[in-house]
Write an enzyme that holds these catalytic residues in place. Structure first.
Site: not given
Length: 689
Positions: A61, A134, A348
């Site tokens: 990303h 997404n 993350y």
């Protein structure tokens, strides 16, 4: 020095400490459907190392576009969740959204065939909630243990760093052809979903099953859906390839310009709500991220809207530094035991520690919550807050006991019971990989199915190892005979035997066709709002026709643009002047949604003499877009080889030919044609024009 050669058959997979790994497919869980365990040092080492492979760019990303906005709740959902954004009808929650591609680097192109990220940061009055999703509701893998492998496979091959932002190469297809669980996602990835027309025209999904928890501690399982007001629309593959050459920033520019023009993108948030008891009866497992919950089983309930109404002031400070973390939830939203989600919760946060320089990334303005922050976390790289006083611990008496625990008013994890042994394995339902892939393929329109076949053909034709191609087609043979036959024919091979299935007897699927899975199910509400229309002009153009078409398009909300052999002044047949805002050279046909060829004999002769004009018309026609040709300009369409009738002999509604005296009705028909976005029935494989 000679390279040391090691027999690959003798190599054992190990940790970085040399410890042999018994199972590299599954994270350690408390039971088959239980939570992932913190003590899984193998998973943590693998994910942590992966998170730190790139600095400062995101590993995945990396190429993104962002915008500020707000979420407005339609009705109170307090009976379902205590989450702040859903507390009452009309409640406004500030938000920041980042759209992105997955595989490419920060400087790669926008229009690559790829999954698109759709991440939303809600600045709620009880802290930040990141819905990190997404534009496709499923994923390639079921367990986070395989995420580094997937990304390593799809990234440029390490020996020569090619190809950039593309999955059409050996390592990607080698990996997925050995992972049957990827089959469903591959169908989505090879569909038009992977080449959206605009970020403003694509859906978003939370992918995983989450929990919503109300004030009484009652939980409801939930899937999140974003649906664009403008409808779901895609590019043609040939068009996407050409756009990447003339404007690699196509999606970024489109989003920016729409917001600057006041055409604020809008998305409706819908929830699929179901109970544990319902989920247990499904033929699939809702903890499996390679599966959807068909809308025929659980309808999508609209609960609010997201409006993007402000561009960032500084790309780096906001779009690049924004940090989305799946672990960022607020009271009323909780996790399930999805083994892919479990890894994301760790990954993350871990990634941001390196990328943004330490544990204080939450103090960067774009990441800072609007809710007050009170805790005893101190120091670290890039600390911004200046804490006063002598107390940095809890419990304390010197600070009056503050800050204190919130108790039931704070985040309380849902008390899901755990009664199982620790193991590395998957539930039996996780082993069925083909029913939903077939559901997706059978739910597409004929044009969309043809595009999927063509996409597999293109991607696999780039694969140099024949055995990999055959493995993929053998997977597809379990999905659809037509799909496998079409791809095999395009590769010049026979359809191989279907890949062996993990389950001898698969559970019977509840749904065999789901119309909402087609992009055509959501044409949108905006008509031709924000559609870019090229008006081809040259000296001698008919001013009356040009003005009438231009004014009608503006009234309908479109963005007409005068395009000529060069930019600058163009004289009409009556002596009036127009300014060509773009040229056939600097804004090719693929950058427009439709084309107008006005009347004017002298202008038509000049355009006919310019070879770029024929290519302009040909690309518009080949990409199934709408064309209006008035008077003498009709000859330009015929000269480009366009057919007035479709392959089945019926009139082409996207090709509007008219004399000047019937201009009003022609304009109406043209606007209707542009609103349809594409006329896929015109398409042939291979193209005839």
């Amino acid at each position: 020095m000679d390279r040391v050669r090691v027999d690959s058959a003798a190599q054992r997979l190990t940790t970085n400490q040399g410890v042999p790994i018994a199972d590299n497919q599954n994270s350690l869980k408390a039971g088959l459907r239980g939570p992932a365990l913190l003590k899984d040092f193998i998973l943590r080492e693998k994910i942590t190392h992966f998170d730190h492979e790139r600095i400062p760019e995101r590993i995945v990303h990396a190429r993104g576009s962002g915008a500020h906005g707000y979420f407005e709740c339609y009705e109170s959902l307090r009976h379902i969740t205590r989450a702040a954004p859903f507390a009452e009808a009309g409640k406004i929650t500030p938000a920041f959204v980042r759209f992105s591609t997955v595989a490419g680097e920060r400087g790669s192109k926008d229009t690559a065939r790829d999954v698109r990220g759709f991440a939303v940061k809600f600045y709620t009055d009880e802290g930040n909630w990141d819905l990190v999703g997404n534009n496709i509701p499923v994923f390639f893998i079921q367990d986070a243990m395989k995420f580094p492998d997937l990304v390593h496979a799809v990234k440029p091959e390490p020996h020569h760093a090619m190809p950039q932002a593309a999955s059409a190469h050996d390592t990607f297809w080698d990996f997925v052809s050995l992972m049957p669980e990827s089959t469903h996602m591959l169908l989505w990835h090879m569909s038009d979903r992977a080449i959206p027309r605009s970020y403003r025209m694509m859906q978003g999904f939370g992918v995983h099953t989450f929990r919503l928890v109300n004030e009484r501690g009652e939980a409801t399982l939930c899937k999140f859906h974003w649906s664009p007001k403008l409808g779901t629309h895609a590019l043609a593959w040939d068009e996407a390839v050409k756009i990447s050459g003339c404007d690699p920033d196509y999606h970024r520019r489109d989003l920016w310009e729409a917001i600057e023009a006041g055409a604020f993108p809008e998305y409706e948030l819908g929830l699929q709500l179901f109970s544990e008891e319902q989920a247990a009866k499904f033929s699939f497992d809702v903890l499996d991220a390679t599966k959807i919950v068909p809308e025929e089983l659980v309808p999508v309930r609209p609960v609010g809207r997201l409006v993007l109404n402000r561009n960032p002031d500084n790309f780096f400070a906001e779009t690049e530094q924004v940090a989305f973390c799946t672990a960022h939830v607020v009271p009323g939203i909780d996790f399930t035991n999805d083994p892919l989600l479990a890894g994301r919760i760790h990954s993350y946060v871990d990634t941001q520690l390196l990328r943004l320089g330490g544990p204080n990334f939450h103090e960067i303005p774009i990441n800072a919550p609007i809710a007050p922050v009170h805790n005893h976390q101190r120091d670290g790289l890039h600390r911004q807050a200046i804490h006063r006083g002598r107390v940095s611990y809890e419990p304390n008496s010197l600070g009056g006991g503050c800050p204190f625990q919130a108790g039931g008013a704070g985040f309380v994890s849902f008390p899901e019971p755990i009664r199982a042994d620790e193991l590395r394995a998957k539930p039996e339902k996780f082993a069925e990989h083909y029913h939903q892939a077939r559901l997706f393929f059978d739910s597409q329109s004929p044009a969309e199915r043809a595009h999927i076949v063509a996409a597999f053909r293109f991607e696999l034709s780039k694969v140099m190892v024949p055995a990999i191609r055959e493995r993929v087609v053998s997977m597809l043979a379990n999905v659809s005979d037509d799909l496998a036959a079409g791809v095999a024919a395009g590769l010049g091979i026979a359809v191989p035997e279907p890949m062996p299935r993990a389950l001898a007897r698969s559970p019977k699927p509840e749904v065999r066709q789901s119309p909402p899975l087609s992009l055509l199910a959501r044409p949108g509400e905006g008509g031709i709002q924000t559609r870019r229309v090229a008006l081809a002009i040259a000296d001698g153009v008919d001013a009356g026709v040009l003005k009438a078409v231009r004014e009608a398009l503006i009234s309908a909300g479109a963005v007409p643009r005068l395009v000529g052999p060069r930019v600058g002044r163009v004289l009409a047949a009556d002596g009036s002047a127009f300014e060509a805002e773009a040229s056939f050279e600097n804004e090719p046909s693929v950058l427009f949604d439709a084309l107008v060829l006005p009347d004017g004999a002298a202008a038509v002769e000049r355009l006919r003499a310019d070879g770029r004009v024929a290519e302009y018309i040909k690309d518009q026609y080949r990409h199934c877009k709408s064309i209006l040709a008035v008077g003498a300009a009709q000859a330009l369409v015929e000269g480009a080889g366009a057919f007035v009738r479709l392959p089945d002999g019926s009139p082409d509604p996207g090709l509007v030919l008219s004399d000047a005296d019937a201009l009003d009705s022609a304009i109406e028909r043209f606007i209707d044609a542009v609103a349809a976005h594409r006329h896929w029935r015109r398409e042939t494989d291979p193209p005839l024009v």
